[in-house]
Design an enzyme around this catalytic site. Sequence first.
Site, PDB file in Angstrom:
ATOM      1  N   ARG A 140      49.093  34.770   6.299  1.00 25.95           N
ATOM      2  CA  ARG A 140      49.014  36.226   7.357  1.00 25.95           C
ATOM      3  C   ARG A 140      49.674  35.921   8.517  1.00 25.95           C
ATOM      4  NH1 ARG A 140      43.206  36.101   5.565  1.00 25.95           N
ATOM      5  NH2 ARG A 140      43.235  37.370   3.682  1.00 25.95           N
ATOM      6  N   LYS A 152      63.117  42.406  12.816  1.00 29.82           N
ATOM      7  CA  LYS A 152      62.841  43.030  11.568  1.00 29.82           C
ATOM      8  C   LYS A 152      63.280  42.003  10.413  1.00 29.82           C
ATOM      9  CE  LYS A 152      64.483  47.829  12.503  1.00 29.82           C
ATOM     10  NZ  LYS A 152      65.849  48.862  12.296  1.00 29.82           N
ATOM     11  N   GLU A 183      79.376  44.801  13.887  1.00 26.54           N
ATOM     12  CA  GLU A 183      78.054  44.849  14.546  1.00 26.54           C
ATOM     13  C   GLU A 183      78.346  44.505  16.117  1.00 26.54           C
ATOM     14  OE1 GLU A 183      75.451  45.975  13.211  1.00 26.54           O
ATOM     15  OE2 GLU A 183      75.395  45.432  10.966  1.00 26.54           O
ATOM     16  N   LYS A 201      70.833  44.706  22.616  1.00 21.79           N
ATOM     17  CA  LYS A 201      69.675  44.685  21.616  1.00 21.79           C
ATOM     18  C   LYS A 201      68.257  44.105  22.266  1.00 21.79           C
ATOM     19  CE  LYS A 201      68.071  44.292  17.110  1.00 21.79           C
ATOM     20  NZ  LYS A 201      68.595  43.900  15.706  1.00 21.79           N
ATOM     21  N   GLU A 250      60.781  51.079  16.466  1.00 21.09           N
ATOM     22  CA  GLU A 250      61.901  51.834  16.123  1.00 21.09           C
ATOM     23  C   GLU A 250      61.137  53.137  15.981  1.00 21.09           C
ATOM     24  OE1 GLU A 250      65.271  50.780  13.521  1.00 21.09           O
ATOM     25  OE2 GLU A 250      64.519  52.674  12.370  1.00 21.09           O
ATOM     26  N   ARG A 290      65.399  52.690  19.300  1.00 28.45           N
ATOM     27  CA  ARG A 290      66.122  51.499  18.519  1.00 28.45           C
ATOM     28  C   ARG A 290      67.105  52.125  17.315  1.00 28.45           C
ATOM     29  NH1 ARG A 290      62.864  46.186  16.693  1.00 28.45           N
ATOM     30  NH2 ARG A 290      64.785  45.245  15.317  1.00 28.45           N
ATOM     31  N   ASN A 311      71.459  51.884  14.461  1.00 25.40           N
ATOM     32  CA  ASN A 311      71.617  52.089  13.021  1.00 25.40           C
ATOM     33  C   ASN A 311      72.881  53.145  12.783  1.00 25.40           C
ATOM     34  OD1 ASN A 311      69.593  50.743  11.371  1.00 25.40           O
ATOM     35  ND2 ASN A 311      68.278  52.063  12.533  1.00 25.40           N
ATOM     36  N   HIS A 326      74.921  52.991   9.864  1.00 25.22           N
ATOM     37  CA  HIS A 326      74.086  52.274   8.800  1.00 25.22           C
ATOM     38  C   HIS A 326      73.577  53.431   7.751  1.00 25.22           C
ATOM     39  CE1 HIS A 326      74.375  48.968  11.344  1.00 25.22           C
ATOM     40  NE2 HIS A 326      73.658  48.059  10.604  1.00 25.22           N
ATOM     41  N   HIS A 378      74.652  51.931   4.179  1.00 27.65           N
ATOM     42  CA  HIS A 378      73.433  51.435   3.344  1.00 27.65           C
ATOM     43  C   HIS A 378      73.774  52.278   2.030  1.00 27.65           C
ATOM     44  CE1 HIS A 378      70.235  49.924   6.380  1.00 27.65           C
ATOM     45  NE2 HIS A 378      71.237  48.910   6.168  1.00 27.65           N
ATOM     46  N   HIS A 438      78.146  43.830   4.035  1.00 34.73           N
ATOM     47  CA  HIS A 438      77.127  44.538   4.903  1.00 34.73           C
ATOM     48  C   HIS A 438      77.985  45.008   6.101  1.00 34.73           C
ATOM     49  CE1 HIS A 438      73.857  46.137   7.320  1.00 34.73           C
ATOM     50  NE2 HIS A 438      73.986  45.497   8.039  1.00 34.73           N
TER      51      HIS A 438
HETATM   52  P1  NAD Z   1      74.887  36.101   5.004  1.00 37.53           P
HETATM   53  O1  NAD Z   1      73.385  35.629   5.428  1.00 37.53           O
HETATM   54  O2  NAD Z   1      74.657  36.444   3.511  1.00 37.53           O
HETATM   55  O3  NAD Z   1      75.899  35.313   5.302  1.00 37.53           O
HETATM   56  C1  NAD Z   1      77.158  35.625   4.638  1.00 37.53           C
HETATM   57  C2  NAD Z   1      77.845  34.282   4.109  1.00 37.53           C
HETATM   58  O4  NAD Z   1      78.189  33.490   4.902  1.00 37.53           O
HETATM   59  C3  NAD Z   1      76.872  33.562   3.065  1.00 37.53           C
HETATM   60  O5  NAD Z   1      77.564  33.196   1.991  1.00 37.53           O
HETATM   61  C4  NAD Z   1      76.447  32.453   3.946  1.00 37.53           C
HETATM   62  O6  NAD Z   1      76.248  31.254   3.273  1.00 37.53           O
HETATM   63  C5  NAD Z   1      77.747  32.100   4.742  1.00 37.53           C
HETATM   64  N1  NAD Z   1      77.754  31.469   6.331  1.00 37.53           N
HETATM   65  C6  NAD Z   1      76.573  31.559   6.915  1.00 37.53           C
HETATM   66  N2  NAD Z   1      76.765  30.886   8.041  1.00 37.53           N
HETATM   67  C7  NAD Z   1      78.097  30.319   7.707  1.00 37.53           C
HETATM   68  C8  NAD Z   1      78.746  29.497   8.692  1.00 37.53           C
HETATM   69  N3  NAD Z   1      78.502  29.261   9.702  1.00 37.53           N
HETATM   70  N4  NAD Z   1      79.983  28.892   8.042  1.00 37.53           N
HETATM   71  C9  NAD Z   1      80.256  29.201   6.803  1.00 37.53           C
HETATM   72  N5  NAD Z   1      79.508  30.095   6.112  1.00 37.53           N
HETATM   73  C10 NAD Z   1      78.615  30.651   6.445  1.00 37.53           C
HETATM   74  O7  NAD Z   1      75.031  37.483   5.492  1.00 37.53           O
HETATM   75  P2  NAD Z   1      75.045  38.067   7.147  1.00 37.53           P
HETATM   76  O8  NAD Z   1      76.348  38.898   7.179  1.00 37.53           O
HETATM   77  O9  NAD Z   1      74.685  37.124   8.092  1.00 37.53           O
HETATM   78  O10 NAD Z   1      73.716  38.939   7.023  1.00 37.53           O
HETATM   79  C11 NAD Z   1      73.667  40.111   6.150  1.00 37.53           C
HETATM   80  C12 NAD Z   1      72.171  40.376   6.000  1.00 37.53           C
HETATM   81  O11 NAD Z   1      71.643  40.745   7.311  1.00 37.53           O
HETATM   82  C13 NAD Z   1      72.004  41.544   5.217  1.00 37.53           C
HETATM   83  O12 NAD Z   1      70.928  41.433   4.380  1.00 37.53           O
HETATM   84  C14 NAD Z   1      71.556  42.743   6.283  1.00 37.53           C
HETATM   85  O13 NAD Z   1      70.652  43.785   5.476  1.00 37.53           O
HETATM   86  C15 NAD Z   1      70.823  41.761   7.189  1.00 37.53           C
HETATM   87  N6  NAD Z   1      70.776  42.682   8.509  1.00 37.53           N
HETATM   88  C16 NAD Z   1      69.510  42.493   9.265  1.00 37.53           C
HETATM   89  C17 NAD Z   1      69.384  42.915  10.396  1.00 37.53           C
HETATM   90  C18 NAD Z   1      67.824  42.951  10.974  1.00 37.53           C
HETATM   91  O14 NAD Z   1      67.587  43.391  11.998  1.00 37.53           O
HETATM   92  N7  NAD Z   1      66.993  42.261  10.379  1.00 37.53           N
HETATM   93  C19 NAD Z   1      70.482  43.476  10.993  1.00 37.53           C
HETATM   94  C20 NAD Z   1      71.496  43.682  10.581  1.00 37.53           C
HETATM   95  C21 NAD Z   1      71.894  43.131   9.144  1.00 37.53           C
HETATM   96  N1  GLY Z   2      69.555  46.004  13.070  1.00 33.97           N
HETATM   97  C1  GLY Z   2      68.817  47.178  13.760  1.00 33.97           C
HETATM   98  C2  GLY Z   2      67.673  46.879  14.298  1.00 33.97           C
HETATM   99  O1  GLY Z   2      67.389  45.771  14.627  1.00 33.97           O
HETATM  100  O2  GLY Z   2      66.917  47.711  14.410  1.00 33.97           O
END
Ligand code: NAD
Ligand code: GLY
Length: 386
Positions: A138, A160, A202, A244, A254, A258, A262, A265, A269, A283
Site C-alpha cells: 500500500r 505521475k 520536453e 515543473k 492536475e 498542471r 500536456n 501531448h 499520445h 515519446h
Molecule cells: P526510456 O526510459 O525508454 O529511455 C529511452 C531509452 O534510453 C531506453 O532504451 C533506455 O534504456 C535508454 N537509456 C536511458 N538512459 C540512458 C543513458 N543515460 N544512456 C544510454 N541509454 C539510456 O524513455 P524516456 O524517453 O526516458 O521516457 C519515456 C516514458 O516517460 C514514456 O513512457 C512516457 O509516457 C513517460 N513520461 C512520463 C511522464 C510523467 O510525468 N510521469 C512525463 C513524460 C513522459
Molecule cells: N508530464 C506531465 C505531468 O507531469 O503533469
Amino acid sequence: MEHSAAETSAPTARTGAAETVMVELGDRRYPVHVGPALLARAGELVRPLLARPHTAVVTDETVAALHLERLQASLAATGISAEVIIVPPGEQSKSFAALERVCDSLLGAAIERRDHVIALGGGVIGDLVGFAAAILRRGVRFIQVPTTLLAQVDSSVGGKTGINVRHGKNLIGAFHQPDMVLADTSLLDTLPTREFRAGYAEVVKYGLLGDAAFFRWLDAHHEAIAAQDGPERWQAVATCCRAKAAIVAEDEFETGRRALLNLGHTFGHALEAATGYSSRLIHGEAVAIGMALAFRFSERLGLCSPGTATEVIRHLAAVGLPTTLGQIDGSLPDAKGLVAFMRQDKKAVAGKLTFILVRGIGEAFVSRDVDDAAVEAFLAEELAAR
Ligand code: NAD
Ligand code: GLY
C-alpha cells in the site's frame, strides 16, 4: 512561470555546478538535485532519507550496463546494501507483466513500507517503479535517479506514475511523489542522439507553454546543450525542473494548471498509440509533432498570430525533431481514427477532449470546448499533406 528572462539565463555558478530545486508539497516536499557527476554522491545524498541502510535499485538492461556499477559503489561506500532488479529496456516494460515481476522481486528483496526503492533509468523505469512503489504494501517510498533528458526535465518530477494497456498509454497509474530526485546531467553523455533530441522536446515545451524568454534562450543555446555536459545543459535542466516544481506545487493532481504540461501531448499520445508505441515514433518525437500541430491548429482557430507556428517549427527542426505527420514512417489511421485514439486521453471529460492551445509562444491555455469536427478536419488536412 515564475522566473524571468534574467533568471533563466543566469549562470548556475553561484551554487557551484549543482543546483537544488524544491518541490514544495508541505510535509511531502522534496529536493531535485541537478548537476554533473551527482551519481558519485548518491550514497551521501540518499543515506539520510533511509530508515535503514537497505534499498532496491530497479533499472533496465541498457542503463545497468552503463551506470549501475557507479551507483552501487556510491551506495556501498555509505554502507547501504542494494538489491538490484533489472528489466528489459523500452516502453514494453510499462506493462502489467513487468509490474508483477518488479513487485514480486521487491517483496523478495524484503522491501518494507518505510524502505526506499531507487528508480535508475528513463521515464519508463521511473513510471514503472514509481507505480510499483505506490502499490507495494500500500505504498513504499522511492527515489528517482533519471538517466534520460526527458526523465530529468519531466517524468521524474511530480509523482505521475503508471503503465500502458491496450486502450492507451499511462491509463493505469497513481500519483505517488518521490522523496528525492537526483538528476546527474553527466549521465546524458551516453544517451543516443535520437533519445537526447526526444527529451529536448520536453525542454522546449516549458518555453512554449509559459516562458517565451526561455524559448529564446534555448534558440541561442540548443547546440551547446546537446554538445556537452556544461553550464548550458545544467541551466536548461534546472530551469525546466523549477518550472515543473512550481506547477506541481500549485496543482499536484492536475485539476487545472498542471494540464498545461500536456502541450502537444493530446495529438502526441494519439500518434504514439497509432504507431503501436514502437520505435517508429518515440515519446518525445510524438510530443514534438504534437506541439507543432497544437501551434498550427491554434493558428487555424485564429488564436495566435500567423507565423507563430513557423517560428516554433523552425526551432524544432533545427534541433532535428520531426514536426509533421509526413515524417512518420508507414501508414497512419485516418483523421477519425486519430480522434478515436485521442478520446482515450485521461484529460477527456464526459467524452470532450481537452486541448492545450496557444495565444503565442509562452502563452498556452487549457481548452475544453474544442469542436471535434474542427480537430478532425484539421487532421484530415495534415494527413492529406503527407
Ligand atoms: P526510456 O526510459 O525508454 O529511455 C529511452 C531509452 O534510453 C531506453 O532504451 C533506455 O534504456 C535508454 N537509456 C536511458 N538512459 C540512458 C543513458 N543515460 N544512456 C544510454 N541509454 C539510456 O524513455 P524516456 O524517453 O526516458 O521516457 C519515456 C516514458 O516517460 C514514456 O513512457 C512516457 O509516457 C513517460 N513520461 C512520463 C511522464 C510523467 O510525468 N510521469 C512525463 C513524460 C513522459
Ligand atoms: N508530464 C506531465 C505531468 O507531469 O503533469
